[in-house]
Design an enzyme around this catalytic site. Sequence first.
Site, PDB file in Angstrom:
ATOM      1  N   TYR A 102      22.827 -12.251 -30.612  1.00 19.76           N
ATOM      2  CA  TYR A 102      21.693 -11.323 -30.610  1.00 19.76           C
ATOM      3  C   TYR A 102      20.433 -12.112 -30.295  1.00 19.76           C
ATOM      4  O   TYR A 102      20.197 -13.182 -30.865  1.00 19.76           O
ATOM      5  CB  TYR A 102      21.547 -10.639 -31.973  1.00 19.76           C
ATOM      6  CG  TYR A 102      20.273  -9.814 -32.123  1.00 19.76           C
ATOM      7  CD1 TYR A 102      20.285  -8.440 -31.891  1.00 19.76           C
ATOM      8  CD2 TYR A 102      19.060 -10.408 -32.488  1.00 19.76           C
ATOM      9  CE1 TYR A 102      19.126  -7.685 -32.009  1.00 19.76           C
ATOM     10  CE2 TYR A 102      17.899  -9.664 -32.599  1.00 19.76           C
ATOM     11  CZ  TYR A 102      17.935  -8.301 -32.370  1.00 19.76           C
ATOM     12  OH  TYR A 102      16.789  -7.556 -32.484  1.00 19.76           O
ATOM     13  N   GLU A 191      15.002  -6.621 -26.302  1.00 20.11           N
ATOM     14  CA  GLU A 191      16.143  -6.929 -27.173  1.00 20.11           C
ATOM     15  C   GLU A 191      17.438  -6.937 -26.371  1.00 20.11           C
ATOM     16  O   GLU A 191      17.666  -6.042 -25.553  1.00 20.11           O
ATOM     17  CB  GLU A 191      16.230  -5.883 -28.292  1.00 20.11           C
ATOM     18  CG  GLU A 191      17.415  -6.085 -29.232  1.00 20.11           C
ATOM     19  CD  GLU A 191      17.508  -4.981 -30.278  1.00 20.11           C
ATOM     20  OE1 GLU A 191      16.845  -5.101 -31.322  1.00 20.11           O
ATOM     21  OE2 GLU A 191      18.242  -3.997 -30.039  1.00 20.11           O
TER      22      GLU A 191
END
Length: 382
Positions: A102, A191
């Site tokens: 991530y 993101e």
Amino acid sequence: MDLYEYQGKQLFKKFGIPVSDGELVADASDAARATKELGGGPVVVKAQVLTGGRGKAGGVKLADDPSDAQAKAEAILGLDIRGHVVKKLWIEQASDIAKEYYLSITFDRGAKQPLFMFTTQGGVEIEQVAEENPDALVRLHVDPLEGFQPWQARKLVYDGGVTDPGEQKQLLGIIGGLYRCFVETDAMLTEINPLIVTPEGEVKALDSKFTVDDNALYRHPDIAAMRDVEAADPLEALAREKGVTYVKLDGDVGILGNGAGLSMSTVDVVAHVGGRPANFCDLGGGGDAQGVVDALEVITRDPQVKSIFFNIFGGITRCDEVARGILQALDQMDMSAYPIVVRLDGTNSVEGRQILAEAGRPNIHPEATMLEGARRAVELAR
């Protein structure tokens, strides 16, 4: 402004961040054609909606071949995902996944700096990682006056526990590219979840979540053109068309203030006295009749609104002028179904309240303080 996944990936690719090949389609037959053009399969058929939870809602499916892709597309198109109806699909080459990381950058308003977040525990909600294993999440601020430095990328990678030299090298490039993307597009959030590692060791972005600062869109006409007007809340779209600053909330007390700070405070005060704000609406510094009409047209399109609370502080704008503007606006539209509470304070507030009281409008209720006005508006909404 939120971007669709495919739009975010287009921007990622522009800044050197590896993504999978794919194609945007709007009907099932095109899904089959796109699959053929991408090598015949397997592919992933992804719903393009401006909300999360696509996978759990059945909006992401693996297809083996063109006919399977067409069948999966037929199943996804028209699906309602958290109030968003699927009208577009992203057909993407399927990727084998060995690891899921991530990586994101968001703007930390408290620190007034961009904030990197990185973890090797990707593929799940980042809030879950932060709650269950906070030590696995690496956070790093970037001082905008100093700018991004290569050592910051190395710190993210090493503190995150990535040991493979090949992965480290690729991640350093992706981290630098993501920061350039964040800054040069005036983003508020970029993101990648998941940022995958394939069995062959290739690191690439499998998804994209991208939010751009609306106030900076004038500098980015190419990104502004990406806005999907049809996907926007119809009330917010109407407000934008009329030049009204409006945000829809889930309540029954319509709010109208002159100034963003006062309007936000009004939302809080209505909630404080037990009410539920229906919206945030900023009338701006003035109180002319047309501005009031435009704001009321937007607010009253919401069927949940049962009362309306004007909260006006007269600084540069005089309260008696605002009062006259409100009355002129009510002459132009039928507002008899709504009880209207008007709090006037500041320059010529006494005169303004007197004008409203003498107007003989049974649905107008002048108040002298914000708290009393909020209480009255909440009572009238019940």
